[in-house]
Scaffold this motif. Structure first.
Motif, mmCIF file in Angstrom:
data_model
loop_
_atom_site.group_PDB
_atom_site.id
_atom_site.type_symbol
_atom_site.label_atom_id
_atom_site.label_comp_id
_atom_site.label_asym_id
_atom_site.label_seq_id
_atom_site.Cartn_x
_atom_site.Cartn_y
_atom_site.Cartn_z
ATOM 1 N N THR A 145 0.355 11.782 24.041
ATOM 2 C CA THR A 145 1.525 12.619 23.309
ATOM 3 C C THR A 145 1.582 12.749 22.028
ATOM 4 O O THR A 145 1.870 13.662 21.391
ATOM 5 C CB THR A 145 2.666 11.610 23.631
ATOM 6 N N ARG A 146 0.239 12.304 21.459
ATOM 7 C CA ARG A 146 0.416 12.765 19.879
ATOM 8 C C ARG A 146 -0.933 12.208 19.027
ATOM 9 O O ARG A 146 -2.429 11.622 20.288
ATOM 10 C CB ARG A 146 1.337 11.522 19.257
ATOM 11 N N GLY A 147 -1.777 13.079 18.707
ATOM 12 C CA GLY A 147 -3.118 12.750 18.150
ATOM 13 C C GLY A 147 -3.189 13.580 16.615
ATOM 14 O O GLY A 147 -1.974 13.322 16.145
ATOM 15 N N PHE A 148 -4.183 13.517 16.280
ATOM 16 C CA PHE A 148 -4.585 14.481 14.732
ATOM 17 C C PHE A 148 -5.521 15.474 15.104
ATOM 18 O O PHE A 148 -6.646 15.592 16.041
ATOM 19 C CB PHE A 148 -5.274 12.781 13.882
ATOM 20 N N ALA A 149 -5.562 16.237 14.089
ATOM 21 C CA ALA A 149 -6.723 17.342 14.191
ATOM 22 C C ALA A 149 -7.149 17.597 12.643
ATOM 23 O O ALA A 149 -6.636 17.083 11.647
ATOM 24 C CB ALA A 149 -6.058 18.794 14.691
ATOM 25 N N TYR A 150 -8.883 17.462 13.142
ATOM 26 C CA TYR A 150 -9.142 17.585 11.227
ATOM 27 C C TYR A 150 -10.886 18.925 11.489
ATOM 28 O O TYR A 150 -10.801 18.743 13.043
ATOM 29 C CB TYR A 150 -9.466 16.592 10.155
ATOM 30 N N SER A 151 -11.350 18.815 10.912
ATOM 31 C CA SER A 151 -12.344 20.192 10.779
ATOM 32 C C SER A 151 -13.646 19.364 10.079
ATOM 33 O O SER A 151 -13.575 18.666 9.485
ATOM 34 C CB SER A 151 -12.065 21.191 9.966
#
Length: 518
Positions: A145-151
């Motif tokens: 249900t949750r996470g993290f985004a990066y580039s």
């Protein structure tokens, strides 16, 4: 480049046509040095075309406190993106948070550090995401249900090698593929090398310096040339990847962390596929014969199934590839923990030799610059590094200098090309744009209709493109085109490779007929 009594004389002989060898040849040629590059197979035949195809700082290396390596790679990300926006692009990653992982606050702190270690102009900062609402959450199991985004960035790794070799050649280097360095020995202050062509013809080279960029073979090549073992020990690590039909229909990539600490990526690939990898296992076999094994395939499927709703089995794999990474031994117990940093070993026992150990594709340009900086004094060359502000061939989409605009507005470049070549299907023009950049104009010079494209050898592959690749990119076999200069092999029907091979053989036969004969 001088040739005396059948011997080629040069400043620098580079042995190895992977990313490090091609990068060093390019940097040296751009400084005015005469360069010969030889590669025993096709360019990027081995490790350099078997990567996960990422330009990245290496988020997981923060766990091992390799801050210097991560910072160096993070700085290089945007330098590389600007230099070749046609074969590289920004890519947003999503990391679902699993209960078995570190606490969310700790991951968020690591991402904040990752964002802060180097200046960013092109890539957005990391953020937390609600996977119940975010587009990347849909194909995942509902438990996430949750996470993290990066580039980070994506790169066509094999084309990156070719573009470096092209730039080197355009600056005067002699690039010899399918040419084995059979022997090399120092004599009278020079390296005397015998190179063997596929037809068994021998070439003699006398070089003031030599670079050993032979990747997995570096330690053995150095010992054969000098008669002494290196102070650096290589640990050969096999990394394997699988390709399956699309597991999701959005532009994000995923990063998954296995409970054993290893990382696996799932990346949008070639429009219709998902690329999954990599494994990290010690390897003791022949680097020329490396292939994925059943355990690796099962491992990648198992980890993917831990996250995705749709089950994946080995039967779903449509293609796989493996490569051997020559990493500098640092006594790490786990193969995935071995450093990805590089070591340059310079020595002069009669003639200067520089050996390259380790490295990762993201830092190849910096490695090359440092290598030529080390060699330059021995060659009396005082020109400094130049590649940090230079485009690779085809990368000058909005002018000769690298720019953020070229990355951020690449789609506009594609659209302009589609208008310019409106008689070609837009999807094909887009493929050309992403493979060749501004060199599309050279590819299509003198063509104004589909009839001018000549024979369609396979769906979407016309004779004009094959001819261009044979003339300008050292292509000799169908596999060079279908699996290294492109990944068309994934899209074409059975028998296409054999048909292309026959066409190329016939084309070479016609080209070899002397003018005026029938």
């Amino acid at each position: 480049m001088e040739q005396a009594s059948g011997t080629i004389e040069c400043d620098l002989l580079v042995v190895g046509g992977g990313i490090n060898g091609a990068g060093i040849a390019r940097d040296a040629a751009g400084r005015g040095l005469s360069v010969v590059l030889c590669e025993k197979d096709d360019l990027a035949s081995h490790t350099s075309s078997a990567s996960t195809k990422l330009i990245h700082g290496g988020l997981r290396y923060l766990e091992h406190y390799e801050f210097r390596l991560v910072r160096k790679a993070l700085i290089e990300r945007e330098v590389l993106l600007r230099s070749a926006p046609h074969i590289m692009r920004p890519l947003r990653f999503v990391m679902p948070h699993d209960q078995g992982q570190r606490p969310g606050w700790m991951i968020r702190a690591g991402l904040f550090l990752y964002d802060s270690l180097a200046r960013r102009e092109l890539l957005p900062a990391s953020q937390g995401v609600d996977l119940r609402r975010h587009g990347a959450g849909k194909p995942l199991k509902k438990a996430y249900t949750r996470g993290f985004a990066y580039s980070d960035g994506w790169v066509d790794d094999a084309r990156l090698v070719v573009l470096n070799a092209m730039d080197a050649a355009e600056k005067g280097a002699l690039v010899l593929t399918r040419t084995q360095c059979e022997a090399a020995a120092p004599q009278d202050g020079f390296w005397h090398a015998t190179l063997r062509k596929p037809d068994s013809r021998a070439m003699q080279v006398r070089a003031r310096c030599m670079v050993n960029a032979t990747g997995p073979w570096a330690a053995g090549f150095r010992q054969a040339a000098t008669g002494q073992a290196s102070s650096q020990t290589l640990r050969l690590i096999k990394g394997s990847h699988i390709v399956v039909r699309c597991l999701f229909d959005h532009p994000y990539a995923y990063i998954f962390q296995h409970p054993d600490g290893r990382i696996v990526f799932a990346i949008p690939y070639e429009r219709d596929f998902t690329l999954i990898g990599t494994t990290d296992v010690d390897y003791e076999g022949d680097p020329d014969q490396v292939v994925i094994d059943q355990e690796e395939t099962a491992y990648l499927c198992e980890l993917t199934n831990h996250y995705f709703e749709r089950p994946l089995t080995p039967a779903d794999v449509v293609w796989s590839y493996s490569g051997v990474r020559p990493l500098v031994e640092d006594e790490a117990a786990d193969a995935s923990e071995v450093t990805r940093d590089y070591r340059l070993e310079f020595e002069d026992r009669g003639a200067p030799l520089l050996s390259v150990f380790g490295g990762k594709i993201t830092t190849f340009r910096k490695l090359a610059e440092e290598a030529v900086d080390m060699l330059a004094p021995a060659l009396g060359n005082r020109q400094g590094g130049w590649t940090g502000n230079a485009c690779l061939p085809g990368g000058d989409v909005f002018g000769p200098q690298p720019s953020n605009r070229a990355v951020l507005e690449f789609e506009r470049f594609v659209q302009d090309l589609q208008q310019k070549y409106a008689w070609i299907a837009p999807q094909l023009v887009e493929r050309y744009a992403r493979a060749y950049g501004t060199r599309v104009d050279k590819l299509l010079a003198g063509r104004s209709s589909m009839e001018d494209m000549e024979e369609e050898i396979a769906p979407g592959l016309f004779a004009v493109e094959v001819d261009y690749l044979m003339r300008h990119e050292w292509v000799l076999t169908a596999a060079d085109i279908l699996w290294r200069r492109s990944k068309l092999g994934l899209h074409l029907p059975r028998g296409a490779e054999e048909k292309l091979e026959a066409w190329m053989a016939a084309s070479r036969a016609v080209a070899s007929v002397p003018s005026g004969t029938s």
